[in-house]
Design a protein around this motif. Sequence first.
Motif, PDB file in Angstrom:
ATOM      1  N   ASP A 111      36.369  13.391 -39.289  1.00 31.47           N
ATOM      2  CA  ASP A 111      37.014  12.211 -38.391  1.00 31.47           C
ATOM      3  C   ASP A 111      38.338  12.317 -38.503  1.00 31.47           C
ATOM      4  O   ASP A 111      38.956  11.076 -38.360  1.00 31.47           O
ATOM      5  CB  ASP A 111      36.340  11.129 -39.357  1.00 31.47           C
ATOM      6  N   MET A 112      39.116  13.509 -38.430  1.00 26.47           N
ATOM      7  CA  MET A 112      40.631  13.301 -38.162  1.00 26.47           C
ATOM      8  C   MET A 112      40.787  14.148 -37.038  1.00 26.47           C
ATOM      9  O   MET A 112      41.829  13.735 -36.395  1.00 26.47           O
ATOM     10  CB  MET A 112      41.206  14.328 -39.399  1.00 26.47           C
ATOM     11  N   ALA A 113      40.043  15.047 -36.557  1.00 27.75           N
ATOM     12  CA  ALA A 113      40.386  16.132 -35.378  1.00 27.75           C
ATOM     13  C   ALA A 113      40.631  15.339 -34.231  1.00 27.75           C
ATOM     14  O   ALA A 113      41.621  15.639 -33.516  1.00 27.75           O
ATOM     15  CB  ALA A 113      39.596  17.281 -35.541  1.00 27.75           C
ATOM     16  N   ARG A 114      39.808  14.559 -33.721  1.00 27.62           N
ATOM     17  CA  ARG A 114      39.724  13.771 -32.707  1.00 27.62           C
ATOM     18  C   ARG A 114      41.122  12.987 -32.408  1.00 27.62           C
ATOM     19  O   ARG A 114      41.800  13.124 -31.343  1.00 27.62           O
ATOM     20  CB  ARG A 114      38.879  12.907 -32.441  1.00 27.62           C
ATOM     21  N   ASP A 115      41.479  12.578 -33.408  1.00 27.78           N
ATOM     22  CA  ASP A 115      42.688  11.383 -33.283  1.00 27.78           C
ATOM     23  C   ASP A 115      44.133  12.410 -33.230  1.00 27.78           C
ATOM     24  O   ASP A 115      45.009  12.031 -32.650  1.00 27.78           O
ATOM     25  CB  ASP A 115      42.704  10.316 -34.497  1.00 27.78           C
ATOM     26  N   THR A 139      43.200  20.751 -32.837  1.00 23.73           N
ATOM     27  CA  THR A 139      42.756  21.447 -34.121  1.00 23.73           C
ATOM     28  C   THR A 139      40.987  21.235 -34.154  1.00 23.73           C
ATOM     29  O   THR A 139      40.722  20.493 -33.616  1.00 23.73           O
ATOM     30  CB  THR A 139      43.382  21.024 -35.160  1.00 23.73           C
ATOM     31  N   PHE A 140      40.433  21.452 -35.194  1.00 25.73           N
ATOM     32  CA  PHE A 140      39.082  21.134 -35.255  1.00 25.73           C
ATOM     33  C   PHE A 140      38.665  21.308 -36.724  1.00 25.73           C
ATOM     34  O   PHE A 140      39.305  21.951 -37.606  1.00 25.73           O
ATOM     35  CB  PHE A 140      38.114  21.901 -34.480  1.00 25.73           C
ATOM     36  N   PHE A 195      45.429  26.351 -30.480  1.00 21.27           N
ATOM     37  CA  PHE A 195      44.700  25.475 -31.594  1.00 21.27           C
ATOM     38  C   PHE A 195      45.380  25.876 -32.937  1.00 21.27           C
ATOM     39  O   PHE A 195      45.880  27.032 -33.265  1.00 21.27           O
ATOM     40  CB  PHE A 195      43.231  25.817 -31.510  1.00 21.27           C
ATOM     41  N   LYS A 196      45.130  25.289 -34.048  1.00 16.76           N
ATOM     42  CA  LYS A 196      45.763  25.445 -35.321  1.00 16.76           C
ATOM     43  C   LYS A 196      44.327  24.964 -36.430  1.00 16.76           C
ATOM     44  O   LYS A 196      43.874  23.849 -36.306  1.00 16.76           O
ATOM     45  CB  LYS A 196      46.739  24.648 -35.743  1.00 16.76           C
ATOM     46  N   VAL A 197      44.001  25.798 -37.173  1.00 15.35           N
ATOM     47  CA  VAL A 197      43.264  25.491 -38.512  1.00 15.35           C
ATOM     48  C   VAL A 197      43.811  26.179 -39.724  1.00 15.35           C
ATOM     49  O   VAL A 197      44.637  27.028 -39.544  1.00 15.35           O
ATOM     50  CB  VAL A 197      41.758  25.867 -38.154  1.00 15.35           C
TER      51      VAL A 197
END
Length: 290
Positions: free
Chosen positions: A83-87, A107-108, A129-131
């Motif tokens: 519940d962090m990635a969307r924001d 990110t995801f 993207f970054k992970v």
Amino acid sequence: MVSDERVPDWWRGLGLPGLIDLHVHFLPERMERRVWEHFNRGGPLMGGGWGIVYEWPVERRVERLRAMGVRTFPALAYAHKPDMARDLNAWTLDFARRTPGCLPSATFYPEPGVVGYVRRALEDGARIFKVHLQVGGFDPRAAELDEVWGLLAEAGVPVVVHASSVPVPSGFLGAEPIGGVLRRHPALRVVIAHLGMPEYGPFFELAARYERVALDTTMAFTDFSERGMPFPARLLPALRDLGLAGKVVLGSDFPTIPYPYAHQLEALARLGLGDAWLRAVCWDNGSAMV
């Protein structure tokens, strides 16, 4: 080169139009404060931490990048829980829209709905993207992510992956977990952060094996890193060949670094791999990727 002010003279001397840095961080203010506190404080495995040279307001940091001639950079953020990635994606994409030169990034995290919001980020223009497998503590081979990796491979969008054990060993690190993803998705454009420091060798093997795997130079070869995680001299020929083949890109970790930005470039130059290699790493390879 001894100061950031001399950086433009340096890249002009190479015949470049500027620099492309694919490992730069801008974060929402609250998250950024916590990250900076973490690095300033350190811990048992990080010693006393390190002082961040560019602990400045965001406008001043953007201006410093522009003054140095960093023409293209992302605002890499990464989710470390559900519940962090969307924001974060909403924030980084908006930051890119209002910041000239900033690549739209996202990110995801392995969670319900991840395929949908990654697809939405791509539709909204995400180009990188970054992970962070260490901070996130997740296995990149998680079933929830298989379709995500497939989407990114099809889109040809690079993913900067922190997969090595710097600064502290934890999570699903090393070449095997991300290597497992690449076996399923060999067309994936992965950029291994920090050259895979300190597990350089296995990550160099991944870059040699997979056509679209690259390495970024973030913090590598600097005095700070060489003290504890020196780059093995035996890999210098491979580093030269990979760079000239389009598989090494400039990364800095700006602003969360304990030395001036110019020192990263100085560290690359003193390797003695030649001007053609420096031009490839500092501009050509990044330009071809994004």
